[in-house]
Design an enzyme around this catalytic site. Structure first.
Site, PDB file in Angstrom:
ATOM      1  N   ASP A   1       3.411  -7.215   3.365  1.00 35.67           N
ATOM      2  CA  ASP A   1       4.274  -6.428   2.486  1.00 35.67           C
ATOM      3  C   ASP A   1       5.750  -6.711   2.776  1.00 35.67           C
ATOM      4  OD1 ASP A   1       5.597  -4.497   1.004  1.00 35.67           O
ATOM      5  OD2 ASP A   1       4.285  -2.858   1.604  1.00 35.67           O
TER       6      ASP A   1
ATOM      7  N   SER B   1       4.755   4.260  -0.812  1.00 34.72           N
ATOM      8  CA  SER B   1       6.064   3.623  -0.665  1.00 34.72           C
ATOM      9  C   SER B   1       7.121   4.705  -0.394  1.00 34.72           C
ATOM     10  CB  SER B   1       6.384   2.798  -1.907  1.00 34.72           C
ATOM     11  OG  SER B   1       7.449   1.926  -1.676  1.00 34.72           O
TER      12      SER B   1
ATOM     13  N   HIS C   1       2.390  -5.180  -0.718  1.00 28.97           N
ATOM     14  CA  HIS C   1       2.779  -3.817  -1.065  1.00 28.97           C
ATOM     15  C   HIS C   1       1.809  -3.146  -2.027  1.00 28.97           C
ATOM     16  CE1 HIS C   1       5.772  -0.645  -1.062  1.00 28.97           C
ATOM     17  NE2 HIS C   1       5.771  -0.605  -2.384  1.00 28.97           N
TER      18      HIS C   1
END
Length: 685
Positions: free
Chosen positions: A620, A535, A655
């Site tokens: 995501d 991320s 995610h």
């Protein structure tokens, strides 16, 4: 499987002009999932990934079996008392998801009230957000997501009959709170951009389409949450962004009443509210960068009535607090290490709970369900100590370990954990935790694995790496290193402030300094250093390798946030506007120019790059698939060496990757196999 060459993405140049700066984006078209070339390109990348990993199947399977063999498949949590029951969750051999159960405190048979394996049956993805039991202990509200989009549907179950009720609330953030009437539920609704922006009131048995709006947030930079405390006296609405928030409250006994504001929002002031005996206790950064504890009466909630209970400290960061009937428990950090402070409310005295490991993580655990208690449960682990549940008596100051998670074959005595401080470019001292096998020779020949994040003020704990079983690498001679660069809050609030906005490059320079330290001090061979982040940590990977491509031999970037300019210019994406307080708003030229100077996608150039292992999730909502897809396409075009570059899109997840407790091990095994192969160690035992 025959070797499948890497695909080459088409170039469809698109011109952008901002602040008289011209950008040409050849791969902007990948943002459009409906573009005729988008899905074929992602599938082609997946086929190339499978082709590259096929020769490593034996190694991947071996790593997976090692990881799985260390898991105690039949396991359960320590029962936590609440009301008339003891609550716990358990796993059964061969099953992917937790089973949630309870037993009467006075004795009796077990009742399974939620089985994730039953709910997830036939689904490719399953994520549970909330399990909220009504005050009468006979009703359950639970929120589930089956595609990784983080749009949760709330369902209800009658725990007496075991039947699922017909009520279903779609398009929610997953959070919900019962009122004391046992039929009214408050929950958070999502807008078209996945922003949690409204709180609605649902009455069991009524049509969810008619649910009343009790709060709506107009500021697109604010997210809305609902919560209650262990007293169950109030329902709270928390609305806010990165540096500003406000809290509204309603008595749980007054389900149809009107929410009141504790203190209206003020720019750059954060506060969190708890309650005790007609008082609000407030954890806040008001006139306190490292936070203080204040309180006021429920009848006079405004800030002008707040009185300090525990003052701010320049050296101690009060990261969070938990309130009990007679005690306040503070989670703090000093010199980069966590500590627990117990404050006796009546005596107005406090003391610290001490721990011995060189690096560790400790927090108030999830088993603290009761308000009236003299004991607090702490979650404790270190990089070499598996997770433990410690029960600490706040009066006698005695503790006992209720459970240490069993990790088969793991012996703490076989490993060494060391904590050092690394001097960065400007003299800042960056905490770095090292883990290696006992008997390790510090001779500059070992492989190394450096992990980092460094954004949002997040504290990456020096905890036991359960989900990321890095001992599969450590046992093969690796040094595992966990960096704590600026941008996190490990060293206090100022550590965060020095790694955001126009100081963001400190994060990257700190991380690279940690890599240099490992090599210069002969912990790691200069041609065998791997780095990993996900991320915003994936952005860290991209920025660091653009700056210093020779420093790392292999990099794993999971769901990487790499197209900073385009993402921050797109106000319709779920996180963009709330992120202005983290990265800055590119509508302002100074922030635009600074972002562009480090954005990984914008700074890919013709140079040699490390071996790269990149992943993303098609659904995501946090880091959209097209960011890593564009980044990989541009890297394929410009990189000047033959190092491997593989890219995998999980077509059925978001995610957080796959959801099962065993499925994620396959993904971890793939990454480790890739790194071992890049180092020429694929055949090592």
């Amino acid at each position: 499987m025959k070797s499948i060459p890497a695909p080459k993405a088409s170039k469809h140049p698109q011109k952008f002009k901002n602040h008289n700066d011209i950008r040409i984006d050849d791969y902007f078209w990948l943002k459009d999932r409906e573009h005729p070339e988008t899905m074929p390109y992602l599938h082609a990348e997946n086929k190339h990934f499978d082709s590259h990993m096929k020769p490593l199947t034996t190694l991947k399977n071996k790593l997976f079996k090692e990881m799985k063999s260390r898991i105690k498949e039949n396991d359960s949590t320590v029962p936590a008392p609440e009301g008339n029951y003891l609550y716990y969750s358990k796993y059964k051999k061969g099953l992917q998801y937790a089973i949630h159960a309870r037993k009467p405190r006075k004795g009796g048979r077990e009742e399974v009230y939620f089985d994730g394996n039953v709910i997830a049956k036939g689904k490719k993805y399953f994520m549970l957000s909330s399990l909220e039991i009504a005050p009468n202990e006979n009703l359950l509200a639970y929120a589930v997501d089956f595609d990784g989009s983080e749009r949760y549907t709330i369902h209800f179950k009658d725990l007496k009959s075991g039947k699922t009720l017909s009520d279903a609330i779609t398009n929610t953030h997953g959070e919900c709170v019962w009122s004391n009437d046992n039929k009214t539920l408050f929950y958070v609704e999502l807008d078209a951009n996945l922003r949690p922006f409204r709180v609605r009131r649902h009455i069991l048995g009524e049509d969810a389409k008619k649910d009343v709006i009790v709060y709506e947030e107009k500021n697109s930079e604010f997210f809305v949450h609902v919560y209650s405390t262990s007293t169950n006296d109030f329902i709270y609405i928390h609305t806010g962004g990165k540096v500003t928030n406000e809290v509204w409250f309603l008595r749980s006994s007054d389900a149809h009443g009107k929410f009141q504001c504790v203190e209206p929002r003020k720019e750059k002031m954060l506060y969190h509210v708890m309650d005790r005996n007609g008082e609000f206790w407030i954890h806040t950064d008001y006139k306190a960068e490292n936070y203080q504890i204040m309180k006021t009466s429920v009848d006079k909630p405004g800030r002008k009535n707040w009185k300090t209970v525990i003052a701010v400290s320049d050296k101690i960061y009060k990261s969070s607090a938990a309130l009990f009937s007679d005690f306040l428990v503070l989670e703090e950090r000093q010199n980069g290490l966590p500590q627990i402070r117990i404050y006796n409310i009546e005596k107005k005295k406090d003391h610290l709970v001490s721990f011995d490991d060189a690096a560790y993580e400790v927090s108030v655990g999830g088993g603290n369900r009761e308000f009236k208690t003299d004991v607090v449960r702490l979650s404790y682990s270190s990089p070499i100590t598996p997770d433990s549940v410690i029960e600490y008596n706040m009066i006698t100051r005695k503790s006992k370990t209720l459970k240490t998670r069993e990790v088969k074959g793991h012996k703490k005595s076989n490993y060494v954990c060391k904590r050092v401080f690394v001097k960065s470019h400007d003299g800042a001292k960056v905490p770095l935790t090292l883990v290696y096998k006992k008997g390790f020779k510090q001779n500059g020949k070992a492989p190394g694995y450096l992990y980092g994040y460094g954004s949002y003020g997040a504290i990456i704990p020096d905890a036991f790496p359960a989900r990321r079983d890095v001992f599969r690498l450590i046992d093969r001679g690796f040094v595992y290193a966990l960096a704590h660069p600026r941008g996190g809050s490990e060293m206090g609030r100022s550590w965060y402030e020095d790694g955001k906005f126009l100081k963001k490059k400190n994060t990257f320079l700190d991380f690279n300094a940690c890599g240099d330290y490992l090599i210069k001090n002969k912990w790691v061979a200069k041609d065998k250093l791997a780095a990993c982040g996900g991320s915003a940590g994936g952005m860290l990977m991209g920025a660091c390798m653009n700056m210093r491509p020779e420093l790392f031999t292999a990099i794993a970037a999971h769901v990487p946030f790499v197209d900073v300019i385009n993402t921050m210019l797109d106000k319709d994406l779920p996180l963009t506007q709330i992120e202005y307080k983290e990265w800055g708003n590119p509508a302002d030229k100074k922030y635009y120019n600074y972002m562009k100077s480090y954005s990984p996608y914008d700074n890919v150039s013709k140079q040699s790059y490390p071996h790269l292992f990149v992943t993303c999730g098609l659904n995501d909502p946090r880091v959209t698939y097209w960011e890593p897809a564009k980044w990989v396409a541009k890297l394929r075009e410009l990189k000047t060496n033959d190092n491997a570059l593989v890219f995998k899109t999980n077509m059925g997840a978001g995610h957080f990757g796959v959801s099962g407790r065993f499925d994620h091990l396959w993904e971890q095994a793939e990454e480790y196999a890739f790194i071992l192969n890049a180092f020429g160690l694929a055949k090592a035992k």
